[in-house]
Design an enzyme around this catalytic site. Structure first.
Site, PDB file in Angstrom:
ATOM      1  N   GLY A  32       6.081   8.197   1.141  1.00 13.44           N
ATOM      2  CA  GLY A  32       7.037   7.907   2.214  1.00 13.44           C
ATOM      3  C   GLY A  32       7.898   6.709   1.836  1.00 13.44           C
ATOM      4  O   GLY A  32       9.134   6.748   1.946  1.00 13.44           O
ATOM      5  N   HIS A  33       7.252   5.648   1.360  1.00 12.77           N
ATOM      6  CA  HIS A  33       8.005   4.461   0.916  1.00 12.77           C
ATOM      7  C   HIS A  33       8.927   4.823  -0.250  1.00 12.77           C
ATOM      8  O   HIS A  33      10.079   4.400  -0.306  1.00 12.77           O
ATOM      9  CB  HIS A  33       7.041   3.366   0.434  1.00 12.77           C
ATOM     10  CG  HIS A  33       6.132   2.829   1.499  1.00 12.77           C
ATOM     11  ND1 HIS A  33       4.766   2.998   1.461  1.00 12.77           N
ATOM     12  CD2 HIS A  33       6.379   2.103   2.615  1.00 12.77           C
ATOM     13  CE1 HIS A  33       4.226   2.395   2.507  1.00 12.77           C
ATOM     14  NE2 HIS A  33       5.178   1.849   3.223  1.00 12.77           N
TER      15      HIS A  33
ATOM     16  N   HIS B  31       3.181   4.556  -0.632  1.00 16.46           N
ATOM     17  CA  HIS B  31       2.929   5.990  -0.759  1.00 16.46           C
ATOM     18  C   HIS B  31       4.284   6.691  -0.900  1.00 16.46           C
ATOM     19  O   HIS B  31       5.329   6.020  -0.937  1.00 16.46           O
ATOM     20  CB  HIS B  31       2.129   6.503   0.440  1.00 16.46           C
ATOM     21  CG  HIS B  31       2.705   6.086   1.763  1.00 16.46           C
ATOM     22  ND1 HIS B  31       3.908   6.567   2.235  1.00 16.46           N
ATOM     23  CD2 HIS B  31       2.273   5.200   2.709  1.00 16.46           C
ATOM     24  CE1 HIS B  31       4.160   6.034   3.410  1.00 16.46           C
ATOM     25  NE2 HIS B  31       3.196   5.175   3.729  1.00 16.46           N
TER      26      HIS B  31
ATOM     27  N   SER C  22       1.001   7.326   5.696  1.00 15.50           N
ATOM     28  CA  SER C  22       0.911   5.977   6.253  1.00 15.50           C
ATOM     29  C   SER C  22      -0.073   5.191   5.394  1.00 15.50           C
ATOM     30  O   SER C  22      -1.066   5.751   4.913  1.00 15.50           O
ATOM     31  CB  SER C  22       0.373   6.051   7.689  1.00 15.50           C
ATOM     32  OG  SER C  22      -0.076   4.781   8.105  1.00 15.50           O
TER      33      SER C  22
ATOM     34  N   ALA D 271       0.880  -1.181   0.000  1.00 16.24           N
ATOM     35  CA  ALA D 271       0.000   0.000   0.000  1.00 16.24           C
ATOM     36  C   ALA D 271       0.916   1.228   0.000  1.00 16.24           C
ATOM     37  O   ALA D 271       0.841   2.097   0.871  1.00 16.24           O
ATOM     38  CB  ALA D 271      -0.964   0.003   1.173  1.00 16.24           C
TER      39      ALA D 271
HETATM   40  P1  AMP Z   1       5.409  -0.078   6.266  1.00 16.40           P
HETATM   41  O1  AMP Z   1       5.036  -0.466   4.887  1.00 16.40           O
HETATM   42  O2  AMP Z   1       4.398   0.785   6.951  1.00 16.40           O
HETATM   43  O3  AMP Z   1       5.876  -1.243   7.105  1.00 16.40           O
HETATM   44  O4  AMP Z   1       6.669   0.877   6.111  1.00 16.40           O
HETATM   45  C1  AMP Z   1       7.812   0.469   5.411  1.00 16.40           C
HETATM   46  C2  AMP Z   1       8.906   1.472   5.645  1.00 16.40           C
HETATM   47  O5  AMP Z   1       8.483   2.755   5.194  1.00 16.40           O
HETATM   48  C3  AMP Z   1       9.271   1.630   7.137  1.00 16.40           C
HETATM   49  O6  AMP Z   1      10.672   1.772   7.251  1.00 16.40           O
HETATM   50  C4  AMP Z   1       8.553   2.893   7.504  1.00 16.40           C
HETATM   51  O7  AMP Z   1       9.129   3.575   8.587  1.00 16.40           O
HETATM   52  C5  AMP Z   1       8.675   3.703   6.224  1.00 16.40           C
HETATM   53  N1  AMP Z   1       7.661   4.751   6.174  1.00 16.40           N
HETATM   54  C6  AMP Z   1       6.322   4.590   6.331  1.00 16.40           C
HETATM   55  N2  AMP Z   1       5.710   5.788   6.282  1.00 16.40           N
HETATM   56  C7  AMP Z   1       6.679   6.721   6.084  1.00 16.40           C
HETATM   57  C8  AMP Z   1       6.685   8.132   5.965  1.00 16.40           C
HETATM   58  N3  AMP Z   1       5.565   8.847   6.017  1.00 16.40           N
HETATM   59  N4  AMP Z   1       7.861   8.751   5.766  1.00 16.40           N
HETATM   60  C9  AMP Z   1       9.014   8.037   5.716  1.00 16.40           C
HETATM   61  N5  AMP Z   1       9.087   6.703   5.835  1.00 16.40           N
HETATM   62  C10 AMP Z   1       7.932   6.047   6.015  1.00 16.40           C
END
Ligand code: AMP
Length: 278
Positions: free
Chosen positions: A32-33, A30, A182, A28
């Site tokens: 950030g990823h 975005h 997120s 999913a």
């Molecule tokens: P997740 O898919 O939520 O497990 O996140 C995967 C990676 O992306 C993790 O290292 C998170 O900390 C990072 N991440 C998620 N949201 C953000 C964001 N808004 N800004 C920077 N890194 C993010």
């Protein structure tokens, strides 16, 4: 971009390659990823992203069921970003023996904040990341500071296991109204999404007053400010030492302090943090 489902095929493909950058995600995707992918592309020769919704880090089964999944869109975003490889394993590729987990001991790091609210969460995170590291054998791995406690846990795991992997921390990427990006934001109802901006507003307010008020007054102010948003249910809001994650209500100018917040809006749980002083 190459897409692998099989860990054996992926490991064979990566064998002998140097300078591998790794971005583990739960999909999913975005911006950030994508910021992590871009960092890896800048710093490494091969960039690999994994997409795996890790069941062992969910202490709430409904949260796991509800977790957003957008595989086609994710692949497209990664391709557009220039990612070299994506790894999309099924459960039994990662957990062939079922969910028999190694028991890590991260001490204080796993007993506060998210560790306290979500028992077993960080043990699940460490298990999946260790397994992914074994398959990918990256030279660098990129993690977002949005999940700051997770970043501390991963650094600790790498230290404990003496892995030759550099952990790179990336800045929090935010929506125009300040809400930290997120995957879970997509689950918010319209009004919840609007009020979610109150999380960042509160963090910023506290940061702006952090030189003139005492930590206790700041916490009071934060609690009062959050009350302006009736849909936000506060789980915790704390100040902690950026290195040890020890909670503190005394600011020492030699110690970096981060303000951590966890809230629920309806069924959606969100976390955020901000460095106050360093
Ligand atoms: P997740 O898919 O939520 O497990 O996140 C995967 C990676 O992306 C993790 O290292 C998170 O900390 C990072 N991440 C998620 N949201 C953000 C964001 N808004 N800004 C920077 N890194 C993010």
């Amino acid at each position: 971009m190459k897409v692998f489902k099989s860990k054996t095929e992926l490991a064979t493909y990566l064998k002998g390659k140097t300078n591998i950058g790794f971005v583990p995600t739960m999909g999913a995707l975005h911006k950030g990823h994508i910021s992590l992918i871009k960092l890896s592309l800048e710093q490494c020769q091969y960039t690999i992203c994994s997409i795996f919704v890790n069941p062992t880090q969910f202490n709430d089964k409904n949260d796991l069921l509800r977790y957003p999944r957008t595989p086609e869109k994710d692949i497209k975003m990664l391709e557009e970003a220039g990612c070299d490889i994506v790894f999309v394993p099924e459960n039994d590729e990662i957990y062939p023996e079922g969910d028999v987990l190694k028991e890590f001991d991260f001490g204080h790091l796993e007993t506060v904040m998210e560790g306290k609210q979500r028992p077993g969460h960080f043990n699940g995170v460490a298990n999946v990341v260790q397994r992914l590291f074994e398959i990918v054998k990256p030279h660098k791995a990129f993690f977002g500071q949005k999940d700051y406690q997770q970043l501390c846990i991963i650094k600790q795991m790498v230290k404990q296991l003496q892995l030759p992997i550099e952990i790179v921390a990336a800045e929090i990427i935010r929506e125009p109204d300040g809400l930290a990006m997120s995957s879970r934001n997509a689950l918010l109802e319209t009004e919840e999404r609007k009020q979610a901006a109150g999380i960042f507003e509160t963090l910023q307010l506290i940061k702006s007053k952090s030189k003139e008020l005492t930590p206790t007054q700041l916490l009071q102010l934060a609690n009062d400010n959050i009350k302006k948003y009736p849909l936000i249910h506060l789980e915790y809001i704390v100040f902690a030492n950026a290195e040890t994650l020890q909670e503190t209500i005394i600011f020492d100018k030699n110690i970096s302090i981060i303000m951590f917040i966890a809230v629920k809006l309806g069924k959606v749980r969100l976390i955020d943090n901000m460095l106050l002083a360093s």
